[in-house]
Design an enzyme around this catalytic site. Structure first.
Site, PDB file in Angstrom:
ATOM      1  N   SER A 153      35.159  20.575  34.102  1.00  0.00           N
ATOM      2  CA  SER A 153      34.526  20.435  32.783  1.00  0.00           C
ATOM      3  C   SER A 153      33.499  19.313  32.789  1.00  0.00           C
ATOM      4  O   SER A 153      32.443  19.414  32.153  1.00  0.00           O
ATOM      5  CB  SER A 153      35.586  20.189  31.706  1.00  0.00           C
ATOM      6  OG  SER A 153      36.287  18.982  31.931  1.00  0.00           O
ATOM      7  N   TYR A 154      33.785  18.236  33.493  1.00  0.00           N
ATOM      8  CA  TYR A 154      32.872  17.095  33.583  1.00  0.00           C
ATOM      9  C   TYR A 154      31.569  17.506  34.264  1.00  0.00           C
ATOM     10  O   TYR A 154      30.473  17.193  33.780  1.00  0.00           O
ATOM     11  CB  TYR A 154      33.567  15.984  34.362  1.00  0.00           C
ATOM     12  CG  TYR A 154      32.773  14.722  34.541  1.00  0.00           C
ATOM     13  CD1 TYR A 154      32.615  13.813  33.495  1.00  0.00           C
ATOM     14  CD2 TYR A 154      32.207  14.402  35.772  1.00  0.00           C
ATOM     15  CE1 TYR A 154      31.916  12.630  33.675  1.00  0.00           C
ATOM     16  CE2 TYR A 154      31.507  13.226  35.958  1.00  0.00           C
ATOM     17  CZ  TYR A 154      31.360  12.340  34.903  1.00  0.00           C
ATOM     18  OH  TYR A 154      30.661  11.170  35.092  1.00  0.00           O
ATOM     19  N   ALA A 155      31.671  18.217  35.376  1.00  0.00           N
ATOM     20  CA  ALA A 155      30.478  18.664  36.093  1.00  0.00           C
ATOM     21  C   ALA A 155      29.641  19.621  35.243  1.00  0.00           C
ATOM     22  O   ALA A 155      28.413  19.544  35.227  1.00  0.00           O
ATOM     23  CB  ALA A 155      30.876  19.332  37.409  1.00  0.00           C
TER      24      ALA A 155
END
Length: 251
Positions: A153-155
């Site tokens: 999700s961060y990427a």
């Protein structure tokens, strides 16, 4: 004369970590700095350091995931210091999980606090940045550029920020507004916490950095951002600066 004397900067998530380092460095170059975040205590601690060093600083408590809070952050910056020259979208919340364990809520959290927050802040700041022919710095991530496992999700959120930034650089260039992306590798509290829980990962990451260390939030990341938004870099826009000690070198 310090490079940012007479200018005003807004740094989201400026109470700790990389945001704190950026705020300290901008203030050291003469900018009046507004730092925002959800935790009043960390904001006040950073503001105290800036004030003790002779800088001008204001704090605004708020959540970048809330559109009204973001609009208030920009409005209070302009009300306090009379304008806005530099916007740094640093705040980001996320949960690190591998892709098959990542939930829709995880992705929503990352997007709401990351690219959607940056979008709202940029839209709210646009009239003031047009007036000042200002600069935007959005925070990306080398973990996203590399497609690092465990950061789904961060990427996703960080690469969305890069896409937003490149479009804004093209569309807002005629207004004299520069928009750039910084991907830092710094020993922030979040990084320290992650590495403490995954010591083998810490060794692996540092071993993969040609300069042999994680960056310092103020001296390595903050001072680079201060240079980036100064007149010294006035011809650079739409760029991604990999401030990560060479970690993403290819070949």
């Amino acid at each position: 004369m310090r490079r940012l004397a007479g200018r005003t900067a807004l740094v989201t998530g400026g109470g700790q970590g990389v945001g704190r380092g950026i705020a300290l460095a901008l203030a050291a170059e003469g900018a009046a700095v507004v730092i925002t975040g959800r935790t009043e205590g960390t904001l006040e601690d950073t503001a105290r350091v800036i004030a003790e060093r002779g800088g001008r600083v204001q704090t605004v408590v708020g959540d970048v995931g809330e559109r009204t809070d973001v609009e208030r952050m920009v409005a209070e910056t302009v009300r306090e210091f009379g304008g806005l020259d530099v916007l740094v979208n640093n705040a980001q919340s996320s949960v690190q999980r591998c892709l098959e364990q990542t939930s829709y809520d995880d992705v929503q959290l990352a997007y709401r606090s990351g690219p959607l927050a940056a979008f709202q802040a940029m839209r709210a700041a646009l009239p003031h940045l047009m007036a000042s022919r200002g600069s935007v710095v959005n925070l990306g991530s080398s973990a996203a550029v590399l497609g690092e496992a465990g950061f789904a999700s961060y990427a996703m959120a960080k690469e969305a920020i890069r896409g937003l930034s490149r479009v804004a650089a093209r569309e807002w260039g005629p207004y004299g507004i520069r928009v750039n992306i910084v991907c830092p590798a710094a020993l922030s509290p979040a990084a320290q916490e992650y590495f403490a829980a995954h010591p083998e990962k810490a060794e692996q990451v540092v071993a993969g950095i040609p300069l042999g260390r994680m960056g310092d939030p103020e001296t390595d990341i903050g001072r680079a951002v201060a240079a980036l938004v100064s007149d010294d870099m006035a011809y650079l826009t739409g760029a991604t600066l990999m401030l990560e000690g060479g970690r993403t070198l290819i070949g």
